[in-house]
Design a protein around this motif. Structure first.
Motif, PDB file in Angstrom:
ATOM      1  N   VAL A   4       0.857  -1.178   0.000  1.00 15.52           N
ATOM      2  CA  VAL A   4       0.000   0.000   0.000  1.00 15.52           C
ATOM      3  C   VAL A   4       0.898   1.235   0.000  1.00 15.52           C
ATOM      4  O   VAL A   4       1.901   1.277   0.713  1.00 15.52           O
ATOM      5  CB  VAL A   4      -0.965   0.014   1.221  1.00 15.52           C
ATOM      6  N   PHE A   6       0.957   5.277   0.600  1.00 17.86           N
ATOM      7  CA  PHE A   6       0.264   6.431   1.144  1.00 17.86           C
ATOM      8  C   PHE A   6       0.868   7.674   0.520  1.00 17.86           C
ATOM      9  O   PHE A   6       2.080   7.888   0.610  1.00 17.86           O
ATOM     10  CB  PHE A   6       0.431   6.491   2.662  1.00 17.86           C
ATOM     11  N   CYS A  23      -0.856   5.504   9.594  1.00 18.86           N
ATOM     12  CA  CYS A  23      -0.756   4.741   8.338  1.00 18.86           C
ATOM     13  C   CYS A  23       0.008   3.440   8.557  1.00 18.86           C
ATOM     14  O   CYS A  23      -0.387   2.386   8.055  1.00 18.86           O
ATOM     15  CB  CYS A  23      -0.076   5.589   7.264  1.00 18.86           C
ATOM     16  N   LEU A  59      -2.622  -0.815  -3.677  1.00 20.87           N
ATOM     17  CA  LEU A  59      -3.577   0.192  -3.217  1.00 20.87           C
ATOM     18  C   LEU A  59      -2.815   1.484  -2.996  1.00 20.87           C
ATOM     19  O   LEU A  59      -1.696   1.468  -2.481  1.00 20.87           O
ATOM     20  CB  LEU A  59      -4.227  -0.253  -1.897  1.00 20.87           C
ATOM     21  N   VAL A  61      -3.387   5.258  -1.160  1.00 14.60           N
ATOM     22  CA  VAL A  61      -4.259   6.010  -0.259  1.00 14.60           C
ATOM     23  C   VAL A  61      -3.834   7.471  -0.286  1.00 14.60           C
ATOM     24  O   VAL A  61      -2.691   7.800   0.036  1.00 14.60           O
ATOM     25  CB  VAL A  61      -4.184   5.461   1.184  1.00 14.60           C
ATOM     26  N   VAL A  63      -3.842  10.937   1.335  1.00 12.65           N
ATOM     27  CA  VAL A  63      -4.014  11.542   2.657  1.00 12.65           C
ATOM     28  C   VAL A  63      -3.876  13.046   2.459  1.00 12.65           C
ATOM     29  O   VAL A  63      -2.774  13.566   2.339  1.00 12.65           O
ATOM     30  CB  VAL A  63      -2.966  11.011   3.669  1.00 12.65           C
ATOM     31  N   VAL A  69      -6.452  14.180  -3.521  1.00 13.44           N
ATOM     32  CA  VAL A  69      -7.284  13.083  -4.043  1.00 13.44           C
ATOM     33  C   VAL A  69      -7.368  13.167  -5.557  1.00 13.44           C
ATOM     34  O   VAL A  69      -7.207  12.162  -6.259  1.00 13.44           O
ATOM     35  CB  VAL A  69      -8.690  13.108  -3.408  1.00 13.44           C
ATOM     36  N   CYS A  72      -4.019  12.103  -7.100  1.00 10.52           N
ATOM     37  CA  CYS A  72      -3.822  10.645  -7.023  1.00 10.52           C
ATOM     38  C   CYS A  72      -4.720   9.921  -8.012  1.00 10.52           C
ATOM     39  O   CYS A  72      -4.291   8.965  -8.663  1.00 10.52           O
ATOM     40  CB  CYS A  72      -4.073  10.150  -5.603  1.00 10.52           C
ATOM     41  N   LEU A  83      -8.079   3.414  -5.139  1.00  6.52           N
ATOM     42  CA  LEU A  83      -7.670   4.611  -4.416  1.00  6.52           C
ATOM     43  C   LEU A  83      -8.454   4.712  -3.121  1.00  6.52           C
ATOM     44  O   LEU A  83      -9.683   4.697  -3.129  1.00  6.52           O
ATOM     45  CB  LEU A  83      -7.928   5.863  -5.270  1.00  6.52           C
ATOM     46  N   GLY A  84      -7.731   4.800  -2.000  1.00  5.13           N
ATOM     47  CA  GLY A  84      -8.354   5.070  -0.711  1.00  5.13           C
ATOM     48  C   GLY A  84      -8.211   6.542  -0.392  1.00  5.13           C
ATOM     49  O   GLY A  84      -7.357   7.226  -0.960  1.00  5.13           O
ATOM     50  N   ILE A  85      -9.064   7.037   0.496  1.00  3.86           N
ATOM     51  CA  ILE A  85      -9.050   8.458   0.836  1.00  3.86           C
ATOM     52  C   ILE A  85      -9.072   8.627   2.355  1.00  3.86           C
ATOM     53  O   ILE A  85      -9.932   8.061   3.030  1.00  3.86           O
ATOM     54  CB  ILE A  85     -10.273   9.186   0.233  1.00  3.86           C
ATOM     55  N   VAL A  86      -8.108   9.406   2.861  1.00  4.21           N
ATOM     56  CA  VAL A  86      -8.122   9.861   4.253  1.00  4.21           C
ATOM     57  C   VAL A  86      -8.234  11.381   4.167  1.00  4.21           C
ATOM     58  O   VAL A  86      -7.255  12.056   3.843  1.00  4.21           O
ATOM     59  CB  VAL A  86      -6.856   9.434   5.025  1.00  4.21           C
TER      60      VAL A  86
END
Length: 106
Positions: A4, A6, A23, A59, A61, A63, A69, A72, A83-86
């Motif tokens: 992953v 970040f 993370c 993956l 993410v 941040v 976002v 990315c 795509l993950g989102i924090v």
């Protein structure tokens, strides 16, 4: 082991130092190998996400806020990598629209 990446927008108030431990812990719980890209500005997320995809991330993410976002997402376009989102930006409009919790630990 899955990887992953970040992508952390470092222009946010100490985002890199504040969120790196979170993370690391999240990746460890999931059994993933983390890598970190702390960017100088949101636009650098495009290159960071693109590099993470080329390096074999399973993956990515984002941040940061909407700019991180967006960057990315652009960097991952047509890669098939999720795509993950924090959300830790100012507005976080996309995260709010998607119902993503605003608290980083969530």
């Amino acid at each position: 082991m899955a990887a992953v990446a970040f992508v952390i927008n470092g222009t946010l108030a100490k985002a890199g130092g504040r969120f790196l431990p979170l993370c690391h812990a999240a990746a460890a719980r999931a059994g993933w190998t983390p890598e970190f890209h702390v960017t100088g500005k949101a636009e650098a997320g495009v290159a960071a996400a693109r590099d993470a995809a080329a390096d074999g991330a399973d993956l990515v993410v984002a941040v940061g806020g909407d700019g991180t976002v967006r960057g990315c997402a652009e960097g991952l376009a047509n890669t098939g990598i999720p795509l993950g989102i924090v959300p830790v930006g100012t507005g976080n409009l996309l995260a709010a629209t998607l119902g993503i919790p605003a608290h980083a630990r969530a």
